[in-house]
Design a protein around this motif. Structure first.
Motif, PDB file in Angstrom:
ATOM      1  N   ARG A   1       0.832  -1.209   0.000  1.00 46.11           N
ATOM      2  CA  ARG A   1       0.000   0.000   0.000  1.00 46.11           C
ATOM      3  C   ARG A   1       0.862   1.252   0.000  1.00 46.11           C
ATOM      4  N   TYR A   2       2.118   1.097   0.461  1.00 43.25           N
ATOM      5  CA  TYR A   2       3.021   2.237   0.553  1.00 43.25           C
ATOM      6  C   TYR A   2       4.156   2.184  -0.460  1.00 43.25           C
ATOM      7  N   CYS A   3       4.466   0.985  -0.965  1.00 39.75           N
ATOM      8  CA  CYS A   3       5.598   0.826  -1.880  1.00 39.75           C
ATOM      9  C   CYS A   3       5.387  -0.420  -2.721  1.00 39.75           C
ATOM     10  N   GLN A   4       5.513  -0.295  -4.036  1.00 37.70           N
ATOM     11  CA  GLN A   4       5.312  -1.428  -4.934  1.00 37.70           C
ATOM     12  C   GLN A   4       6.594  -2.202  -5.203  1.00 37.70           C
ATOM     13  N   GLN A   5       7.725  -1.598  -4.940  1.00 36.41           N
ATOM     14  CA  GLN A   5       9.018  -2.201  -5.292  1.00 36.41           C
ATOM     15  C   GLN A   5       9.542  -3.017  -4.123  1.00 36.41           C
ATOM     16  N   ILE A   6       8.962  -4.209  -3.968  1.00 35.66           N
ATOM     17  CA  ILE A   6       9.279  -5.071  -2.830  1.00 35.66           C
ATOM     18  C   ILE A   6       9.729  -6.441  -3.332  1.00 35.66           C
ATOM     19  N   LYS A   7      10.840  -6.907  -2.785  1.00 39.26           N
ATOM     20  CA  LYS A   7      11.296  -8.271  -3.017  1.00 39.26           C
ATOM     21  C   LYS A   7      11.222  -9.013  -1.688  1.00 39.26           C
ATOM     22  N   SER A   8      10.455 -10.081  -1.648  1.00 38.34           N
ATOM     23  CA  SER A   8      10.270 -10.821  -0.401  1.00 38.34           C
ATOM     24  C   SER A   8      11.317 -11.913  -0.258  1.00 38.34           C
ATOM     25  N   MET A   9      11.888 -12.024   0.943  1.00 38.99           N
ATOM     26  CA  MET A   9      12.864 -13.066   1.259  1.00 38.99           C
ATOM     27  C   MET A   9      12.393 -13.780   2.528  1.00 38.99           C
ATOM     28  N   PRO A  10      11.454 -14.725   2.388  1.00 36.34           N
ATOM     29  CA  PRO A  10      10.890 -15.381   3.580  1.00 36.34           C
ATOM     30  C   PRO A  10      11.715 -16.574   4.037  1.00 36.34           C
ATOM     31  N   PHE A  11      11.821 -16.725   5.340  1.00 36.34           N
ATOM     32  CA  PHE A  11      12.378 -17.912   5.964  1.00 36.34           C
ATOM     33  C   PHE A  11      11.262 -18.581   6.753  1.00 36.34           C
ATOM     34  N   SER A  12      11.525 -19.755   7.281  1.00 33.49           N
ATOM     35  CA  SER A  12      10.500 -20.489   8.036  1.00 33.49           C
ATOM     36  C   SER A  12      10.177 -19.759   9.332  1.00 33.49           C
ATOM     37  N   ASP A  13       9.005 -20.062   9.893  1.00 27.69           N
ATOM     38  CA  ASP A  13       8.558 -19.420  11.123  1.00 27.69           C
ATOM     39  C   ASP A  13       9.562 -19.675  12.251  1.00 27.69           C
ATOM     40  N   HIS A  14       9.884 -18.619  13.004  1.00 22.41           N
ATOM     41  CA  HIS A  14      10.850 -18.680  14.107  1.00 22.41           C
ATOM     42  C   HIS A  14      12.250 -19.059  13.622  1.00 22.41           C
ATOM     43  N   HIS A  15      12.568 -18.748  12.369  1.00 18.21           N
ATOM     44  CA  HIS A  15      13.894 -19.080  11.848  1.00 18.21           C
ATOM     45  C   HIS A  15      14.978 -18.448  12.716  1.00 18.21           C
ATOM     46  N   ARG A  16      15.963 -19.236  13.074  1.00 10.38           N
ATOM     47  CA  ARG A  16      17.071 -18.733  13.881  1.00 10.38           C
ATOM     48  C   ARG A  16      18.159 -18.229  12.935  1.00 10.38           C
ATOM     49  N   PHE A  17      18.123 -16.932  12.649  1.00  5.84           N
ATOM     50  CA  PHE A  17      19.101 -16.364  11.739  1.00  5.84           C
ATOM     51  C   PHE A  17      20.511 -16.550  12.299  1.00  5.84           C
ATOM     52  N   SER A  18      21.427 -16.905  11.402  1.00  6.01           N
ATOM     53  CA  SER A  18      22.816 -17.105  11.799  1.00  6.01           C
ATOM     54  C   SER A  18      23.722 -16.451  10.763  1.00  6.01           C
ATOM     55  N   ASP A  19      25.010 -16.447  11.042  1.00  6.83           N
ATOM     56  CA  ASP A  19      25.965 -15.849  10.112  1.00  6.83           C
ATOM     57  C   ASP A  19      25.963 -16.549   8.758  1.00  6.83           C
ATOM     58  N   LYS A  20      25.469 -17.798   8.717  1.00  4.78           N
ATOM     59  CA  LYS A  20      25.385 -18.509   7.430  1.00  4.78           C
ATOM     60  C   LYS A  20      24.372 -17.867   6.485  1.00  4.78           C
ATOM     61  N   ASP A  21      23.394 -17.149   7.054  1.00  7.05           N
ATOM     62  CA  ASP A  21      22.382 -16.495   6.226  1.00  7.05           C
ATOM     63  C   ASP A  21      22.859 -15.157   5.662  1.00  7.05           C
ATOM     64  N   VAL A  22      23.928 -14.612   6.234  1.00  3.87           N
ATOM     65  CA  VAL A  22      24.347 -13.254   5.884  1.00  3.87           C
ATOM     66  C   VAL A  22      24.705 -13.090   4.407  1.00  3.87           C
ATOM     67  N   PRO A  23      25.504 -13.988   3.782  1.00  6.32           N
ATOM     68  CA  PRO A  23      25.846 -13.777   2.368  1.00  6.32           C
ATOM     69  C   PRO A  23      24.626 -13.667   1.459  1.00  6.32           C
ATOM     70  N   SER A  24      23.619 -14.530   1.674  1.00  2.00           N
ATOM     71  CA  SER A  24      22.441 -14.477   0.803  1.00  2.00           C
ATOM     72  C   SER A  24      21.635 -13.208   1.045  1.00  2.00           C
ATOM     73  N   ILE A  25      21.580 -12.743   2.302  1.00  4.71           N
ATOM     74  CA  ILE A  25      20.857 -11.505   2.606  1.00  4.71           C
ATOM     75  C   ILE A  25      21.549 -10.311   1.957  1.00  4.71           C
ATOM     76  N   GLN A  26      22.868 -10.257   2.103  1.00 10.52           N
ATOM     77  CA  GLN A  26      23.621  -9.134   1.541  1.00 10.52           C
ATOM     78  C   GLN A  26      23.577  -9.152   0.022  1.00 10.52           C
ATOM     79  N   GLN A  27      23.617 -10.343  -0.576  1.00 13.97           N
ATOM     80  CA  GLN A  27      23.527 -10.453  -2.035  1.00 13.97           C
ATOM     81  C   GLN A  27      22.160  -9.987  -2.530  1.00 13.97           C
ATOM     82  N   ALA A  28      21.094 -10.372  -1.831  1.00 15.63           N
ATOM     83  CA  ALA A  28      19.748  -9.953  -2.232  1.00 15.63           C
ATOM     84  C   ALA A  28      19.594  -8.438  -2.146  1.00 15.63           C
ATOM     85  N   LEU A  29      20.195  -7.826  -1.125  1.00 14.49           N
ATOM     86  CA  LEU A  29      20.117  -6.369  -0.999  1.00 14.49           C
ATOM     87  C   LEU A  29      20.883  -5.679  -2.111  1.00 14.49           C
ATOM     88  N   ARG A  30      22.055  -6.226  -2.460  1.00 18.93           N
ATOM     89  CA  ARG A  30      22.861  -5.599  -3.519  1.00 18.93           C
ATOM     90  C   ARG A  30      22.161  -5.632  -4.867  1.00 18.93           C
TER      91      ARG A  30
END
Length: 370
Positions: free
Chosen positions: A269-298
């Motif tokens: 409703r506020y922004c159309q330019q959205i890329k969703s990156m969902p993980f499973s419910d209660h996902h325990r984010f760790s340093d292993k997830d960082v490269p994919s997160i940073q790559q998606a942002l870039r």
């Protein structure tokens, strides 16, 4: 429209039939008193569901905390999903997410003046809260997600039903996402249809009310989610939601919740330019997830930010592998519950009346099979 997120795996229906036998047998044993259910001489309000996945329990629990903590000493008891500790743990400001779970950590830091405890054995947790020196002044206990924990009989049972996954159209696990048959709704004193769209029509309310077929003693309410301006996870910057479109922001929606699609739809409703990156419910984010997160942002055009939930931020902020620029680009989307149809005061009064009319130690506990 209601029920638009329901997906039925018909080929798993035979397994759902077997699952139903187990669930119905267990409930029958409780109903007949063969399995014991215990009540307590303290107001206990359960907020739960019969659906796997997010129905908005956490913001509804926070709603009750804000309502009741003005006049009562409140405790929130949950099992502490995906925590690494065992047994009963009372949260402190120094508690780690790993010790008490993400939702409990969020609750303690958001409401430091309430008690927050975790225990998979809810009866033991209630008794510890009532009798331990540190918490014995507790006046009301909120059970988070204990609708199936029938060893405790709460004084008020609140059942949450996701507007986008109506229980009347769903199926039992594993074909659908129901933990119990729809008939289990009879145990609820109050039903709240959550995550309703802001523009639901009077006819839409009536259709849902008719489909649920509640008993006369059961109260029915509708709630929707309201979002506040984005606030920086690692700083003090605030981005008004109203500026997302005008400033041409590109968003990476990073979530580890049960139903992220609703959040994405609301944010569009506020922004159309959205890329969703969902993980499973209660996902325990760790340093292993960082490269994919940073790559998606870039990969996003500038200006770009990461938007996440309050619950997920509790785990993201502990990631040492995040570089400073990415950490500074993470923003939290605060959410709160609003009761619809101008029934906020009615719901509030019903909750407060229950607590006021059933003060702690006003009667002897009913004991087993109450």
């Amino acid at each position: 429209m209601e029920g638009d997120l329901i997906r039925i795996n018909e080929w798993l229906s035979p397994l759902s039939w077997l699952y139903a036998i187990g669930v119905e047998t267990r409930n029958a044993l409780f109903d007949m008193g063969i399995l014991p259910s215990r009540s307590y001489d303290i107001p206990i309000i359960n907020i739960g569901n019969i659906t796997v996945g997010g129905t908005g329990k956490t913001p509804h629990v926070e709603y009750l905390v804000q309502l009741l903590s003005r006049d009562y000493k409140v405790a929130v008891l949950s099992r502490g999903y995906k925590r690494r500790s065992k047994g009963y743990v009372l949260a402190t400001p120094e508690s780690r997410v790993e010790d008490i779970g993400d939702e409990s950590w969020q609750m303690k830091h958001k409401f430091p003046n309430i008690y927050v405890a975790v225990d998979a054995n809810r009866r033991r947790g209630i008794e510890r809260l009532m009798h331990d020196d540190a918490t014995r002044d507790v006046e009301v206990i909120l059970l988070d997600d204990a609708f199936q924990h029938r060893y405790v009989k709460p004084g008020m049972n609140i059942l949450l039903v996701d507007y986008h996954r109506m229980i009347t159209d769903d199926r039992l696990l594993p074909a659908g996402r129901l933990r119990e048959n729809v008939s289990a709704k009879r145990r609820a004193n109050m039903v709240i249809v959550s995550k309703c769209p802001h523009d639901i029509t009077p006819m839409g309310f009536r259709v849902i009310q008719s489909a649920l077929q509640l008993q006369p003693f059961q109260q029915l309410y509708f709630s929707t989610l309201r979002y506040s301006d984005l606030r920086q996870m690692a700083g003090s910057k605030v981005i008004p939601l109203s500026s997302l479109r005008s400033e041409n922001y590109h968003i990476l929606l990073l979530t580890g919740i049960g139903s992220p699609l609703q959040m994405e739809q609301d944010l569009r409703r506020y922004c159309q330019q959205i890329k969703s990156m969902p993980f499973s419910d209660h996902h325990r984010f760790s340093d292993k997830d960082v490269p994919s997160i940073q790559q998606a942002l870039r990969q996003l055009a500038r200006p770009s930010i990461i938007v996440t939930t309050e619950k997920d931020a509790t785990k993201l902020q502990g990631l040492g592998a995040l570089d400073e620029a990415v950490r500074d680009s993470i923003y939290i989307l605060p959410v709160r519950v609003c009761i619809m149809k101008d029934e906020t005061q009615t719901l509030n009064n019903n909750i407060i009346d229950y607590v006021r009319n059933n003060p702690r130690n006003s009667k002897m506990a009913s004991g087993e099979n109450a």
